[in-house]
Design an enzyme around this catalytic site. Structure first.
Site, mmCIF file in Angstrom:
data_model
loop_
_atom_site.group_PDB
_atom_site.id
_atom_site.type_symbol
_atom_site.label_atom_id
_atom_site.label_comp_id
_atom_site.label_asym_id
_atom_site.label_seq_id
_atom_site.Cartn_x
_atom_site.Cartn_y
_atom_site.Cartn_z
ATOM 1 N N LYS A 108 -23.412 -13.307 45.804
ATOM 2 C CA LYS A 108 -23.778 -12.406 44.705
ATOM 3 C C LYS A 108 -25.277 -12.153 44.692
ATOM 4 O O LYS A 108 -25.739 -11.001 44.631
ATOM 5 C CB LYS A 108 -23.354 -13.018 43.372
ATOM 6 N N CYS B 196 -16.629 -5.758 26.543
ATOM 7 C CA CYS B 196 -15.601 -6.566 27.222
ATOM 8 C C CYS B 196 -16.131 -7.982 27.438
ATOM 9 O O CYS B 196 -16.287 -8.450 28.570
ATOM 10 C CB CYS B 196 -15.209 -5.912 28.549
ATOM 11 N N CYS C 7 -11.701 -4.958 22.017
ATOM 12 C CA CYS C 7 -10.763 -3.947 22.513
ATOM 13 C C CYS C 7 -10.641 -2.778 21.543
ATOM 14 O O CYS C 7 -10.381 -1.640 21.960
ATOM 15 C CB CYS C 7 -9.395 -4.571 22.762
ATOM 16 N N CYS D 292 -6.001 -0.133 29.912
ATOM 17 C CA CYS D 292 -6.282 -1.503 30.345
ATOM 18 C C CYS D 292 -5.053 -2.377 30.144
ATOM 19 O O CYS D 292 -4.567 -2.517 29.013
ATOM 20 C CB CYS D 292 -7.469 -2.072 29.573
#
EC number: 3.2.2.-
Length: 379
Positions: free
Chosen positions: A265, A340, A347, A356
């Site tokens: 990463k 999120c 949500c 989703c």
């Protein structure tokens, strides 16, 4: 004198007796021919070869021996196979195992189902769809962009790309490397403050870090995650940059990965920011979590969630266009910081929640779950 062989024993008889014997034998043959007409249908169904016919009629007890041989010929060993195959038997494959292609993509219609056949069909389906973008991904990505444009996230002002932005190119690259190293298990606000303290104390160059005491570095970067270990890594990285790269940082993915404390990463992020080299997607915990919630990635050959950011990176790169590889990280990181979130995602505030598969499945607070469980226990 004539020798008569009967049942393995030889007997001598007179010529006149032999003559009567031949006449008797002929009469018995005529009688046998008449009686053998009863077996015409049997001969028609199972004809004997010439050699078998000679054996059958050339000795006494012919009828019994003919019947026995005909009965054996009825046993055809390949007949039961045709009952299960549904078509003619392929004789050149009878002695070997079926080819793997026979099971990979074919499913016999009307065959009894089993757990093994179900697993095979799922695997084949997953393999066929590997590398193809998920449904509605463009609409989802555009919706996330609109939500991100309406509200700033910490990554927008304090991300690793902001580290040392005011420094000369070589020093800035080293600052980006340190910012990426300190960012793991650390919030952007904490990481940005640590980089600022290092700059104030003149510790954003490899020469200065190499000469500084490790205890001093620990005090300046605290409270980043694993600050003691990261201070040790900073000293080692500074020495490597001085010895191997003339005070600069590595410019290849493999060389970056060889540095202590630098994983995939961070290596991809450093290449993006420091060298403008795009070789892969930078996937952190936010990108890993959101891609799994959206159903964008899965483990190879299955529909299960990926288990690590690196596994997510490999799966995401199979279908995401390369022009999106750089932008996807800050986009999803900010989305994960504001909406999120890891715990109790918002949500109800997400404009793409209808697309989703994980929407509203993690929004319940622990206290509400506890109340529900207590209610269920009440009589």
């Amino acid at each position: 004198m004539i020798l008569l062989v009967n049942g393995g024993a030889a007997t001598s008889i007179h010529p006149n007796a032999a003559r009567f014997y031949r006449i008797g034998t002929m009469s018995r043959q005529i009688h046998g021919a008449v009686s053998s007409s009863k077996h015409i249908s049997l001969k028609t169904q199972h004809p004997l070869s010439d050699s078998n016919s000679e054996l059958a009629y050339g000795a006494s007890g012919s009828e019994t021996r003919v019947y026995t041989r005909k009965k054996r010929l009825k046993q055809e060993p390949f007949e039961p196979l045709e009952k299960y195959s549904g078509k003619g038997v392929n004789t050149h494959k009878l002695c070997g195992l079926p080819d793997i292609e026979d099971f990979a993509y074919k499913k016999t219609i009307g065959s009894p189902s089993s757990s093994r056949s179900t697993e095979t069909s799922i695997t084949v389906t997953s393999v066929k769809t590997a590398g193809y973008p998920p449904e509605n991904w463009v609409e989802v990505l555009e919706g996330i962009r609109q939500m991100r444009s309406s509200e700033d996230a910490p990554v927008d002002s304090m991300g690793c790309d902001k580290a040392g932005s005011f420094l000369p190119p070589t020093e800035r690259r080293f600052a980006v490397l340190l910012g990426a190293l300190l960012s793991s298990q650390t919030k952007d606000q904490v990481n940005n403050a640590a980089i600022h303290r290092l700059h104030q104390n003149g510790l954003l160059t490899p020469e200065a870090v190499d000469k500084a005491d490790e205890s001093t570095i620990k005090e300046l970067i605290y409270p980043v995650g694993f600050y003691t270990r990261k201070a040790t890594y900073m000293k080692k990285i500074a020495r490597i940059c001085l010895v191997k790269y003339d005070g600069d940082i590595p410019s290849s993915l493999d060389d970056l990965l060889s540095l202590p404390g630098i994983g995939p990463k961070m290596a991809h992020l450093i290449l993006h920011i420091a060298w403008n080299d795009v070789q892969g997607i930078c996937v952190d915990t936010h990108v890993h979590r959101i891609c799994n919630r959206l159903g964008w990635v899965s483990r190879p050959g299955t529909k299960q969630k990926t288990t690590s950011p690196e596994e997510t990176r490999v799966a995401l790169q199979q279908w995401l266009p390369k022009e999106e590889w750089v932008a996807i990280n800050p986009l999803l990181v900010g989305f994960g910081q504001m909406i999120c979130t890891p715990i109790r995602p918002r949500c109800e505030a997400c404009s793409v929640s209808k697309l989703c598969p994980a929407a509203f499945k993690e929004t319940s607070s622990p206290s509400s779950k506890l109340k529900k469980s207590n209610r269920s226990k009440e009589p």
